[in-house]
Design a protein around this motif. Structure first.
Motif, PDB file in Angstrom:
ATOM      1  N   LYS A 161       0.817  -1.207   0.000  1.00  0.00           N
ATOM      2  CA  LYS A 161       0.000   0.000   0.000  1.00  0.00           C
ATOM      3  C   LYS A 161       0.855   1.263   0.000  1.00  0.00           C
ATOM      4  O   LYS A 161       0.381   2.336  -0.382  1.00  0.00           O
ATOM      5  CB  LYS A 161      -0.941  -0.010   1.204  1.00  0.00           C
ATOM      6  CG  LYS A 161      -2.042  -1.070   1.100  1.00  0.00           C
ATOM      7  CD  LYS A 161      -2.945  -1.055   2.326  1.00  0.00           C
ATOM      8  CE  LYS A 161      -4.040  -2.114   2.202  1.00  0.00           C
ATOM      9  NZ  LYS A 161      -4.924  -2.141   3.407  1.00  0.00           N
ATOM     10  N   ALA A 162       2.112   1.140   0.410  1.00  0.00           N
ATOM     11  CA  ALA A 162       3.024   2.295   0.419  1.00  0.00           C
ATOM     12  C   ALA A 162       3.262   2.838  -0.981  1.00  0.00           C
ATOM     13  O   ALA A 162       3.663   3.998  -1.138  1.00  0.00           O
ATOM     14  CB  ALA A 162       4.354   1.908   1.064  1.00  0.00           C
ATOM     15  N   TYR A 163       2.998   2.008  -2.001  1.00  0.00           N
ATOM     16  CA  TYR A 163       3.297   2.415  -3.381  1.00  0.00           C
ATOM     17  C   TYR A 163       2.054   2.852  -4.146  1.00  0.00           C
ATOM     18  O   TYR A 163       2.085   2.971  -5.379  1.00  0.00           O
ATOM     19  CB  TYR A 163       4.018   1.262  -4.095  1.00  0.00           C
ATOM     20  CG  TYR A 163       5.193   0.760  -3.290  1.00  0.00           C
ATOM     21  CD1 TYR A 163       6.319   1.560  -3.106  1.00  0.00           C
ATOM     22  CD2 TYR A 163       5.156  -0.492  -2.663  1.00  0.00           C
ATOM     23  CE1 TYR A 163       7.379   1.125  -2.329  1.00  0.00           C
ATOM     24  CE2 TYR A 163       6.217  -0.922  -1.887  1.00  0.00           C
ATOM     25  CZ  TYR A 163       7.320  -0.111  -1.718  1.00  0.00           C
ATOM     26  OH  TYR A 163       8.376  -0.543  -0.935  1.00  0.00           O
ATOM     27  N   GLY A 164       0.970   3.092  -3.411  1.00  0.00           N
ATOM     28  CA  GLY A 164      -0.228   3.664  -4.017  1.00  0.00           C
ATOM     29  C   GLY A 164      -0.817   2.806  -5.116  1.00  0.00           C
ATOM     30  O   GLY A 164      -1.026   1.597  -4.948  1.00  0.00           O
ATOM     31  N   SER A 165      -1.065   3.419  -6.262  1.00  0.00           N
ATOM     32  CA  SER A 165      -1.665   2.707  -7.397  1.00  0.00           C
ATOM     33  C   SER A 165      -0.635   2.541  -8.518  1.00  0.00           C
ATOM     34  O   SER A 165      -0.958   2.704  -9.692  1.00  0.00           O
ATOM     35  CB  SER A 165      -2.894   3.457  -7.913  1.00  0.00           C
ATOM     36  OG  SER A 165      -2.545   4.793  -8.266  1.00  0.00           O
ATOM     37  N   SER A 166       0.584   2.238  -8.143  1.00  0.00           N
ATOM     38  CA  SER A 166       1.684   2.151  -9.107  1.00  0.00           C
ATOM     39  C   SER A 166       1.727   0.785  -9.792  1.00  0.00           C
ATOM     40  O   SER A 166       0.926  -0.107  -9.515  1.00  0.00           O
ATOM     41  CB  SER A 166       3.020   2.418  -8.410  1.00  0.00           C
ATOM     42  OG  SER A 166       3.297   1.406  -7.465  1.00  0.00           O
ATOM     43  N   TYR A 167       2.690   0.647 -10.685  1.00  0.00           N
ATOM     44  CA  TYR A 167       2.982  -0.634 -11.320  1.00  0.00           C
ATOM     45  C   TYR A 167       4.062  -1.350 -10.519  1.00  0.00           C
ATOM     46  O   TYR A 167       5.038  -0.726 -10.091  1.00  0.00           O
ATOM     47  CB  TYR A 167       3.488  -0.431 -12.754  1.00  0.00           C
ATOM     48  CG  TYR A 167       2.483   0.219 -13.673  1.00  0.00           C
ATOM     49  CD1 TYR A 167       1.428  -0.516 -14.220  1.00  0.00           C
ATOM     50  CD2 TYR A 167       2.583   1.565 -14.004  1.00  0.00           C
ATOM     51  CE1 TYR A 167       0.502   0.077 -15.055  1.00  0.00           C
ATOM     52  CE2 TYR A 167       1.657   2.167 -14.844  1.00  0.00           C
ATOM     53  CZ  TYR A 167       0.615   1.419 -15.361  1.00  0.00           C
ATOM     54  OH  TYR A 167      -0.307   2.014 -16.187  1.00  0.00           O
ATOM     55  N   ALA A 206       2.752 -13.433  -6.169  1.00  0.00           N
ATOM     56  CA  ALA A 206       2.603 -12.004  -5.860  1.00  0.00           C
ATOM     57  C   ALA A 206       1.468 -11.405  -6.691  1.00  0.00           C
ATOM     58  O   ALA A 206       0.671 -10.601  -6.196  1.00  0.00           O
ATOM     59  CB  ALA A 206       3.912 -11.268  -6.126  1.00  0.00           C
ATOM     60  N   HIS A 207       1.391 -11.799  -7.959  1.00  0.00           N
ATOM     61  CA  HIS A 207       0.304 -11.325  -8.824  1.00  0.00           C
ATOM     62  C   HIS A 207      -1.046 -11.749  -8.260  1.00  0.00           C
ATOM     63  O   HIS A 207      -1.975 -10.927  -8.129  1.00  0.00           O
ATOM     64  CB  HIS A 207       0.494 -11.892 -10.227  1.00  0.00           C
ATOM     65  CG  HIS A 207      -0.456 -11.330 -11.245  1.00  0.00           C
ATOM     66  ND1 HIS A 207      -1.807 -11.599 -11.222  1.00  0.00           N
ATOM     67  CD2 HIS A 207      -0.254 -10.502 -12.307  1.00  0.00           C
ATOM     68  CE1 HIS A 207      -2.397 -10.973 -12.225  1.00  0.00           C
ATOM     69  NE2 HIS A 207      -1.471 -10.299 -12.903  1.00  0.00           N
ATOM     70  N   TYR A 208      -1.182 -13.022  -7.901  1.00  0.00           N
ATOM     71  CA  TYR A 208      -2.453 -13.515  -7.372  1.00  0.00           C
ATOM     72  C   TYR A 208      -2.808 -12.833  -6.053  1.00  0.00           C
ATOM     73  O   TYR A 208      -3.983 -12.520  -5.800  1.00  0.00           O
ATOM     74  CB  TYR A 208      -2.382 -15.032  -7.165  1.00  0.00           C
ATOM     75  CG  TYR A 208      -2.329 -15.819  -8.445  1.00  0.00           C
ATOM     76  CD1 TYR A 208      -3.242 -15.598  -9.475  1.00  0.00           C
ATOM     77  CD2 TYR A 208      -1.352 -16.805  -8.647  1.00  0.00           C
ATOM     78  CE1 TYR A 208      -3.196 -16.327 -10.657  1.00  0.00           C
ATOM     79  CE2 TYR A 208      -1.297 -17.535  -9.823  1.00  0.00           C
ATOM     80  CZ  TYR A 208      -2.219 -17.293 -10.822  1.00  0.00           C
ATOM     81  OH  TYR A 208      -2.162 -18.009 -11.997  1.00  0.00           O
ATOM     82  N   ALA A 209      -1.789 -12.585  -5.211  1.00  0.00           N
ATOM     83  CA  ALA A 209      -2.051 -11.946  -3.922  1.00  0.00           C
ATOM     84  C   ALA A 209      -2.642 -10.554  -4.112  1.00  0.00           C
ATOM     85  O   ALA A 209      -3.547 -10.136  -3.372  1.00  0.00           O
ATOM     86  CB  ALA A 209      -0.762 -11.857  -3.105  1.00  0.00           C
ATOM     87  N   LEU A 210      -2.168  -9.839  -5.101  1.00  0.00           N
ATOM     88  CA  LEU A 210      -2.666  -8.478  -5.349  1.00  0.00           C
ATOM     89  C   LEU A 210      -4.054  -8.498  -5.999  1.00  0.00           C
ATOM     90  O   LEU A 210      -4.942  -7.741  -5.601  1.00  0.00           O
ATOM     91  CB  LEU A 210      -1.682  -7.716  -6.233  1.00  0.00           C
ATOM     92  CG  LEU A 210      -0.306  -7.428  -5.608  1.00  0.00           C
ATOM     93  CD1 LEU A 210       0.621  -6.780  -6.624  1.00  0.00           C
ATOM     94  CD2 LEU A 210      -0.445  -6.537  -4.371  1.00  0.00           C
ATOM     95  N   THR A 211      -4.236  -9.358  -6.993  1.00  0.00           N
ATOM     96  CA  THR A 211      -5.536  -9.386  -7.682  1.00  0.00           C
ATOM     97  C   THR A 211      -6.631  -9.948  -6.776  1.00  0.00           C
ATOM     98  O   THR A 211      -7.773  -9.472  -6.820  1.00  0.00           O
ATOM     99  CB  THR A 211      -5.451 -10.215  -8.972  1.00  0.00           C
ATOM    100  OG1 THR A 211      -4.932 -11.528  -8.674  1.00  0.00           O
ATOM    101  CG2 THR A 211      -4.533  -9.545  -9.977  1.00  0.00           C
ATOM    102  N   THR A 223      -6.974  -9.562  -3.692  1.00  0.00           N
ATOM    103  CA  THR A 223      -7.353  -8.584  -2.657  1.00  0.00           C
ATOM    104  C   THR A 223      -7.795  -7.260  -3.268  1.00  0.00           C
ATOM    105  O   THR A 223      -7.896  -6.253  -2.562  1.00  0.00           O
ATOM    106  CB  THR A 223      -6.168  -8.342  -1.701  1.00  0.00           C
ATOM    107  OG1 THR A 223      -5.017  -7.946  -2.457  1.00  0.00           O
ATOM    108  CG2 THR A 223      -5.844  -9.594  -0.901  1.00  0.00           C
ATOM    109  N   SER A 224      -8.026  -7.254  -4.575  1.00  0.00           N
ATOM    110  CA  SER A 224      -8.486  -6.050  -5.288  1.00  0.00           C
ATOM    111  C   SER A 224      -7.557  -4.856  -5.051  1.00  0.00           C
ATOM    112  O   SER A 224      -7.996  -3.721  -4.831  1.00  0.00           O
ATOM    113  CB  SER A 224      -9.914  -5.689  -4.855  1.00  0.00           C
ATOM    114  OG  SER A 224     -10.801  -6.756  -5.133  1.00  0.00           O
ATOM    115  N   SER A 225      -6.263  -5.127  -5.075  1.00  0.00           N
ATOM    116  CA  SER A 225      -5.271  -4.077  -4.874  1.00  0.00           C
ATOM    117  C   SER A 225      -5.308  -3.063  -6.018  1.00  0.00           C
ATOM    118  O   SER A 225      -5.682  -3.387  -7.153  1.00  0.00           O
ATOM    119  CB  SER A 225      -3.868  -4.694  -4.790  1.00  0.00           C
ATOM    120  OG  SER A 225      -2.869  -3.709  -4.815  1.00  0.00           O
TER     121      SER A 225
END
Length: 335
Positions: free
Chosen positions: A192-198, A216-221, A223-225
């Motif tokens: 979350k420290a990196y906002g809405s970055s890539y 890492a990809h699955y963890a973000l998707t 959780t609707s990151s």
């Protein structure tokens, strides 16, 4: 019998010649200036810098011809369709054939708008400590960072807080987040420290890094990151490595920072690099930690950081990019 012996001697000599050529390719005979000579040159240069649009355009053209960063820096559905073989750039004889699972994880096409305007590329060097460069870094239109660095309040004044793209080596996922095999909460929270970055990961660079990158990809998707995962294209990494090898950087692998600078020079109209300083002593002759947040040294012999710095400094002197290696002057209007 004599013919066989003659052929045998020839084959031995041929093998020896090949080995010698390979050795010279990997470890060429040259002398890199020592740290003091490089530091003295930087001191002589001082804060003097002048943008050179001709050299900027020329260098971007060279990068475009060799590496095509605009189209190839990330794996996309467009450049890596189903069935395409992605050869790992960090390991010989290993590849991944794009299948239903991996294809679905790729973005449709390169998501970055071209050209980007002012870009900050932020290394993690200890030279950033007490630099006061945070506001300068954040003023850029696009900010690139290396390897999930800490951006907590204690560092903001020196390194800024904005991020548009941040790299993540699979080794960080392994060591800091236990390969995401047990819990994903700490990883998702820290991102979350990196906002809405890539998030830019070399999933197809070394085989052991593929699974952690996909997790890492699955963890973000899952959780609707707000973050978007981009996988580095191994073809781009390979061609950039060859590009710099031809210019005097001889190492097993380029640093993440040099990959990012190469990307920025290919995509951005103006590039400023911060935190690139591979020496243990600063311009004020005071000790400098390896990172701005710790002094953990890398494995020796893997990267050639002084060689990389020399190349970047040449680009600085030519006006192709700007390097900040000391304190940033206060911005106008600052108290």
């Amino acid at each position: 019998m004599s013919v066989r012996c003659h052929r045998s001697k020839l084959s031995v000599w041929a093998v020896l010649c090949v080995l010698v050529l390979c050795w010279l390719y990997i470890f060429p005979v040259y002398r890199l200036r020592n740290d003091k000579e490089i530091v003295d040159e930087v001191l002589r240069q001082g804060q003097v810098w002048q943008r050179n649009q001709t050299d900027i355009d020329l260098f971007r053209k060279l990068l475009s011809e060799c590496c095509d960063p605009r189209r190839m820096f990330a794996v996309t559905k467009q450049n890596s369709p189903m069935g395409k073989v992605l050869w790992y750039d960090g390991e010989f004889y290993h590849s991944h054939t794009v299948n239903n699972e991996t294809y679905s994880l790729f973005v449709q096409e390169t998501p970055l708008q071209h050209p980007l305007k002012k870009c900050s590329v932020v290394g993690n060097g200890g030279v950033l400590k007490h630099s006061g460069c945070g506001k300068d870094i954040d003023q850029a239109d696009f900010v690139m960072r290396c390897n999930l660095p800490p951006l907590s309040r204690e560092y903001v004044e020196d390194v800024g807080s904005r991020t548009n793209l941040v790299t993540a080596n699979p080794s960080i996922i392994e060591k800091r987040f236990q390969n995401l095999l047990w819990s994903r909460k700490s990883f998702v929270e820290s991102m979350k420290a990196y906002g809405s970055s890539y998030i830019y990961m070399p999933a197809f660079s070394m085989k052991p890094g593929t699974d952690p990158s996909l997790r890492a990809h699955y963890a973000l998707t899952d959780t609707s990151s707000n973050l978007t995962m981009l996988f580095a294209n191994p073809e781009f990494l390979r061609t950039v490595g060859k590009f710099w090898k031809g210019r005097g950087v001889h190492a097993k692998r380029l640093s993440t920072g040099l990959f990012l600078v190469s990307l920025a020079l290919g995509l951005c109209e103006e590039v400023t690099a911060y935190g690139f300083w591979p020496f243990s002593v600063g311009l004020d002759e005071q000790p400098v930690s390896h990172h701005y947040y710790d002094n953990v040294l890398p494995f020796s012999g893997f990267h050639a950081m002084p060689e990389e710095f020399v190349q970047l400094w040449q680009l600085h002197k030519s006006g192709t990019l700007r390097m900040r290696v000391g304190h940033c002057p206060p911005r106008e209007g600052a108290i």
